[in-house]
Design a protein around this motif. Structure first.
Motif, PDB file in Angstrom:
ATOM      1  N   PRO A  88       6.508  36.342  39.692  1.00  0.00           N
ATOM      2  CA  PRO A  88       5.484  35.785  38.996  1.00  0.00           C
ATOM      3  C   PRO A  88       5.841  35.500  37.191  1.00  0.00           C
ATOM      4  O   PRO A  88       4.921  35.009  36.544  1.00  0.00           O
ATOM      5  N   GLY A  89       7.016  35.519  37.171  1.00  0.00           N
ATOM      6  CA  GLY A  89       7.340  35.433  35.742  1.00  0.00           C
ATOM      7  C   GLY A  89       8.746  35.674  35.729  1.00  0.00           C
ATOM      8  O   GLY A  89       9.376  36.086  36.629  1.00  0.00           O
ATOM      9  N   GLY A  90       9.564  35.508  34.551  1.00  0.00           N
ATOM     10  CA  GLY A  90       9.081  35.186  33.220  1.00  0.00           C
ATOM     11  C   GLY A  90       8.405  36.389  32.713  1.00  0.00           C
ATOM     12  O   GLY A  90       8.451  37.655  33.224  1.00  0.00           O
ATOM     13  N   CYS A  91       7.974  36.239  31.412  1.00  0.00           N
ATOM     14  CA  CYS A  91       7.566  37.584  30.622  1.00  0.00           C
ATOM     15  C   CYS A  91       6.285  38.075  31.311  1.00  0.00           C
ATOM     16  O   CYS A  91       6.213  39.408  31.123  1.00  0.00           O
ATOM     17  N   PHE A  92       5.446  37.254  31.859  1.00  0.00           N
ATOM     18  CA  PHE A  92       4.411  37.871  32.863  1.00  0.00           C
ATOM     19  C   PHE A  92       5.034  39.199  33.806  1.00  0.00           C
ATOM     20  O   PHE A  92       4.287  39.952  34.112  1.00  0.00           O
ATOM     21  N   ALA A  93       6.325  38.832  34.369  1.00  0.00           N
ATOM     22  CA  ALA A  93       6.451  39.821  35.100  1.00  0.00           C
ATOM     23  C   ALA A  93       6.698  41.265  34.855  1.00  0.00           C
ATOM     24  O   ALA A  93       6.381  42.197  35.464  1.00  0.00           O
ATOM     25  N   ASP A  94       7.058  41.257  33.534  1.00  0.00           N
ATOM     26  CA  ASP A  94       7.199  42.879  32.990  1.00  0.00           C
ATOM     27  C   ASP A  94       5.974  43.399  32.655  1.00  0.00           C
ATOM     28  O   ASP A  94       5.847  44.462  31.884  1.00  0.00           O
TER      29      ASP A  94
END
Length: 515
Positions: A88-94
């Motif tokens: 799902p990311g990207g920075c969103f993943a973390d």
């Protein structure tokens, strides 16, 4: 009449070239590495309207959809033969916790997307919805796990949820949520940009964290994914060096990120449209820098991994401009022009040249974000010039690369900036055909190219041409086909063939060689 003019332009055989000829020689007798189809991978992050509205409208939408995914967008992406999608990311993943995206949608928690615009994240698109999408596309799944704010337990439970065929509580929870058999999880990333939004770590600290988390990620052999470590960006090779040295037996690939910015400055990147020729060449010059970056990272891999088990995965790349005026700065929406198509083609040719190590890339991003394939507005959809570049290069997926030599490649110059005038790549496709891609980087001058295939007689070339009248030509909802491919062909005379590439052009052709 408009189409006829383009077709006539495309019939570009030049018996008496008006310009200095660039010689392109293809060595078909010495094939190189296979160009992994995943070099043409895509990336979909929970960012702006890249997923919500752009692709996901929900099952109850009036916009025609299947399981909530827009039929028009899915159909267009299928035409690209998308091999793999990163999510799902990207920075969103973390910051993503996978359980938030499971169970009845009406009961899923609403969070705040702190990375991208501070908007509400409904979690309507979660694990099951993502796999619905990739299965509709016929693509593989690359899921990025949360190392930054997650735990080894959370990550290991997600992998078990997706891959287990047992009667465990997690596997049964997946069944309860509608999926009997395990998902096909091809790749799993452990963190993202650990040097920045993924935790501000050092390479040494991240490598220890990677090995810690990885030790708890267990899956049946039949459904076990390949694991990807979060690597470096730009000119930094230390991440590749440390990870491939200290975790050589723990990873299948190391990620690498590079974005092309016209000015080279994050504060003021440059506009997506209305730019001058100085910004045109600056953009192309900056995108070509990735060749040296890949070479330097591959040198670290060759030192630490001489058996070449580890791939270099460029899982974020593309152009990054100033956002369009009047849009949410956190949504990263930018227009997509003929310049972007040229950037894409130049990168493809570079990736092909490094096919032995570069086994996956993921352009940022698929819909409505950065260098997108598709732009939508409510129920409307347009295909971008970058989309067309991807479609033209489909024959290179899983093709066998062939060495190409260029002679008399007159540089294209503006002021103090100089780049090669022509870029080329060749391969033997799975269809048995010899495919050639050519790019003319000069936006104002055509160029003559003489083709040679090891001295053999060439009969003809047939394929497609992508060009436009203006450097910033782009498609709009009012004029959706301003930039689109047209037929391109030429026949040889006496076994020799020369083609005239129009200015700012991308050409992909099948080369017919006489027995």
């Amino acid at each position: 009449m408009h189409a006829l003019k383009h077709t006539v332009l495309a019939l570009a055989f030049a018996a008496a070239p008006a310009f200095a000829q660039v010689s392109v020689t293809i060595d078909a007798a010495h094939p190189g590495a296979v160009i992994n189809k995943n070099v043409y991978g895509q990336f979909a992050e929970h960012l702006g309207t890249g997923i919500y509205e752009g692709m996901w409208v929900g099952p109850g939408s009036k916009i025609p959809n299947t399981k909530g995914w827009r039929n028009d967008v899915v159909g267009a992406l299928k035409d690209l033969h998308v091999p793999l999608v990163r999510w799902p990311g990207g920075c969103f993943a973390d910051e993503y916790h996978w359980r938030d995206g499971t169970g009845p949608r009406a009961k899923r928690p609403v969070k705040v997307n702190t990375n991208w615009g501070g908007v509400e994240e409904s979690n309507a698109v979660g694990t099951h919805e993502f796999f619905d999408l990739v299965e509709m596309l016929g693509a593989d799944a690359y899921v990025n796990g949360n190392l930054g704010s997650g735990t080894p337990q959370e990550m290991s439970e997600w992998v078990e949820y997706m891959t287990s065929d047992s009667k465990s509580t997690l596997a049964n929870l997946r069944r309860k949520n509608g999926r009997e058999k395990p998902f096909k999880l091809a790749y799993f990333g452990i963190g993202n940009e650990a040097w920045g939004c993924g935790g501000n770590m050092t390479p040494e600290y991240y490598t220890g964290m990677y090995k810690h988390f990885k030790s708890f990620l267990k899956a049946p052999e039949a459904t076990r994914p390949k694991f990807i470590a979060s690597g470096g960006n730009d000119n930094d090779t230390k991440w590749t060096d440390v990870i491939s040295r200290d975790a050589a037996h723990e990873t299948d690939g190391i990620s690498f990120h590079y974005y092309t910015i016209p000015t080279g400055k994050w504060e003021v990147k440059g506009a997506a449209t209305g730019f001058d020729e100085a910004q045109w060449i600056a953009t192309l010059a900056n995108t070509l820098k990735i060749d040296g970056m890949i070479t330097n990272n591959v040198a670290k891999l060759d030192k630490n991994d001489p058996d070449k088990k580890i791939g270099l995965f460029v899982d974020e790349w593309g152009t990054w401009y100033d956002v369009e005026k009047g849009t949410n700065a956190g949504f990263l929406f930018q227009q997509n022009t003929m310049r972007d198509a040229v950037v894409a083609a130049l990168n493809f040719n570079i990736f092909h040249a490094h096919a032995e190590r570069v086994r996956m890339t993921n352009i940022a991003q698929m819909v409505n974000v950065l260098q997108a394939m598709i732009i939508t507005d409510k129920d409307k959809m347009i295909l971008t010039p970058t989309y067309h570049a991807y479609q033209m290069y489909v024959p290179f997926q899983d093709a066998t690369s062939l060495p190409v030599a260029l002679a008399n490649n007159v540089p294209y110059r503006v002021g103090g900036v100089s780049i090669p005038g022509v870029s080329a790549s060749a391969a033997r496709g799975k269809d048995g055909k010899l495919w050639l891609a050519l790019v003319n980087t000069n936006p104002g001058q055509p160029v003559d190219v003489a083709l040679d295939v090891g001295g053999r007689h060439i009969a003809a070339v047939n394929g497609q041409l992508l060009t436009a009248a203006a450097m910033d030509a782009h498609n709009t909802f009012q004029q959706a086909t301003t930039v689109k491919p047209v037929p391109f062909s030429a026949r040889a005379a006496g076994g020799k063939l020369s083609v005239k590439l129009p200015a700012k052009a991308v050409v992909v052709v099948a080369v017919e060689v006489q027995p």
